[in-house]
Design a protein around this motif. Structure first.
Motif, short mmCIF file in Angstrom:
data_model
loop_
_atom_site.label_atom_id
_atom_site.label_comp_id
_atom_site.label_asym_id
_atom_site.label_seq_id
_atom_site.Cartn_x
_atom_site.Cartn_y
_atom_site.Cartn_z
N MET A 134 -31.61 -49.96 62.45
CA MET A 134 -32.75 -49.36 63.13
C MET A 134 -32.82 -47.71 63.38
SD MET A 134 -35.37 -50.25 65.63
CE MET A 134 -34.70 -51.58 66.72
N PRO A 135 -31.47 -47.17 63.29
CA PRO A 135 -31.25 -45.89 63.34
C PRO A 135 -31.96 -45.14 62.40
CG PRO A 135 -29.11 -46.81 64.22
CD PRO A 135 -30.05 -48.05 63.63
N VAL B 287 -35.82 -35.17 67.62
CA VAL B 287 -34.71 -35.62 66.48
C VAL B 287 -33.55 -36.47 67.05
CG1 VAL B 287 -33.27 -35.04 64.76
CG2 VAL B 287 -35.56 -33.84 65.15
N ALA B 288 -33.12 -36.24 67.98
CA ALA B 288 -31.89 -36.98 68.63
C ALA B 288 -32.28 -38.47 69.06
CB ALA B 288 -31.28 -36.22 69.87
N ILE B 289 -33.64 -38.50 69.77
CA ILE B 289 -34.25 -39.95 70.18
C ILE B 289 -34.13 -40.46 68.79
CG2 ILE B 289 -35.70 -41.00 71.30
CD1 ILE B 289 -35.85 -38.41 73.25
N LEU B 290 -35.09 -40.13 67.84
CA LEU B 290 -35.61 -40.83 66.70
C LEU B 290 -34.23 -41.26 65.87
CD1 LEU B 290 -38.89 -39.23 65.52
CD2 LEU B 290 -38.49 -40.82 67.32
N ALA B 291 -33.30 -40.31 65.94
CA ALA B 291 -32.13 -40.65 64.94
C ALA B 291 -31.46 -42.01 65.69
CB ALA B 291 -30.96 -39.62 65.24
N GLU B 292 -31.54 -42.34 66.86
CA GLU B 292 -31.08 -43.44 67.64
C GLU B 292 -31.85 -44.64 67.29
OE1 GLU B 292 -27.99 -43.93 68.50
OE2 GLU B 292 -27.34 -41.83 68.28
N GLY C 271 -35.02 -45.07 65.55
CA GLY C 271 -35.56 -45.11 64.39
C GLY C 271 -36.97 -44.42 64.67
N ILE C 272 -37.60 -44.18 63.60
CA ILE C 272 -38.75 -43.48 63.60
C ILE C 272 -40.00 -43.89 64.04
CG2 ILE C 272 -40.40 -42.20 61.82
CD1 ILE C 272 -38.08 -41.39 60.16
N ARG C 273 -40.20 -43.60 65.43
CA ARG C 273 -41.36 -43.94 66.05
C ARG C 273 -42.24 -42.64 66.58
NH1 ARG C 273 -39.20 -48.06 70.78
NH2 ARG C 273 -37.30 -48.60 69.54
N PRO D 95 -42.20 -45.45 73.29
CA PRO D 95 -43.34 -46.52 73.36
C PRO D 95 -42.45 -47.78 72.79
CG PRO D 95 -43.13 -45.30 71.14
CD PRO D 95 -42.15 -44.72 72.17
N PRO D 96 -42.97 -48.99 73.26
CA PRO D 96 -42.58 -50.33 72.89
C PRO D 96 -42.47 -50.38 71.37
CG PRO D 96 -44.39 -50.60 74.34
CD PRO D 96 -44.37 -49.21 73.83
N GLY D 97 -41.26 -50.63 70.89
CA GLY D 97 -40.54 -50.87 69.90
C GLY D 97 -41.49 -51.95 68.95
#
Lengths: 135, 135, 135, 135
Positions: free
Chosen positions: C1-2, C63-68, C70-72, C133-135
């Motif tokens: 998922m990351p 970027v730090a958040i999406l790296a963990e 995944g791309i949301r 947002p909800p995954g």
């Protein structure tokens, strides 16, 4: 669903018996609270300590939110940001005037002007966010 | 010119006799302070009230600054911003660990991680600025 | 998922074609991004403008958040607070180093130290919150 | 000593030629600025990117201060804190309305409500502090 000022006062004295804040007014997406200043609230320089002002801001926000959504004790502060602008004199109570800027289903945002009672210009200004638990 | 931990402790108990914060460590542009949690510090939800965490952050910053520049009581907070990240359990003391990021002639900036004693992740994080009076 | 650094770089250049930030590193609940400084980024005083620093902070957090997680793409900033501590020289790129302090299901909190490339002390420090947002 | 709106507009276009902000009004310890929104200002979700809103807040504060104290280009932001409250639609310009809360000799504090042009409720709210160089 909204709470009246006397319901809020009863709630505050039951759940926060140690608080020195009293509720002056609520309604219209806002609230005014007041905090007496005694020796325990002072700091060097003959002025009121910062944490007292932060406490008043936090309580004003909490009361303004509960006045609109009803008494949901589990609403919690998620952030608070305060700027100290003028030195509050030691002899005056602190009055916090909150105005909600957003009241969403799960998040509220409000600002609080903090005054030394009797003076015109605010001594500090705070913005806080609250997470609202499901109703 | 810097102040030792025992000088700071004596200063705090003289000028802030009502404080419940004790100084745990100072030095290296930082300070650690500790605040016991009793019934008076709680709020609904069996947790510690926000103003207690703000108070610890403010004291940790003040102590970290005075430890470096010496005891100048008139240093005052000019802003404080805090994010509450996790629910502090009611049974643990709050520990604030301050690290100064800037110590200029007239302005200091520091961050404070706030912990529930014994837990690894901080319950809140604050950033504050202090105005330093001419020495 | 990351997400990997190259997936993030591809996403950024597709969704933010105008950005001047490049990703230097990601992982371990953090990210480093870099922003070239040209004439368009300066302000009077031969220094970098504040909004450039805020932009770097915001991108580093994103970027730090999406790296963990995944791309949301719909993760959005809900607050950002920045202190400017030192004057960034006009000749150096700005580097933002983000460290996430909390990564919950619906909320992330991170801090970003902002550097002028090649200098040791940060020129600014930011703290931001993101709604996930909800995954 | 105060600066007129046309003096400020000339100053801004000379010193910040790349800015997309235009000055709508100044005076009374406040300023209103406007920022067109084009493709370069958007982010995923068909909305305006956070850094655009931060930029408008910063410019509104700068203009409000210079309108009062005259054109002193070296006034610099020392902190800015912003809360994003509603999603700005991609089709509307952003309007920032600043009101100064304190204008001291060396420090100014102001708040900025940020609107999507034509909508009633602010999309974001910022508070900033500026250091004013000796006149």
């Amino acid at each position: 669903m909204p709470a009246t000022q006397s319901e809020l006062a009863a709630f505050m004295s039951r759940e926060f018996p140690q608080t020195k804040c009293t509720i002056v007014a609520t309604g219209d997406f806002g609230a005014t609270v007041r905090h007496e200043v005694g020796t325990g609230e002072l700091r060097p320089g003959d002025t009121v300590s910062g944490p007292v002002l932060m406490t008043v801001a936090d309580v004003a926000l909490y009361v303004a939110i509960l006045a609109e959504i009803g008494i949901r004790p589990l609403a919690v502060t998620t952030s608070l940001s305060i700027n100290f602008m003028r030195k509050p004199p030691s002899a005056a109570a602190i009055v916090g005037v909150c105005k909600l800027m957003k009241l969403g289903r799960s998040l509220a945002v409000g600002e609080v002007n903090l005054y030394s009672e009797g003076l015109r210009d605010p001594v500090a200004h705070a913005v806080g966010t609250y997470a609202i638990p499901p109703g």
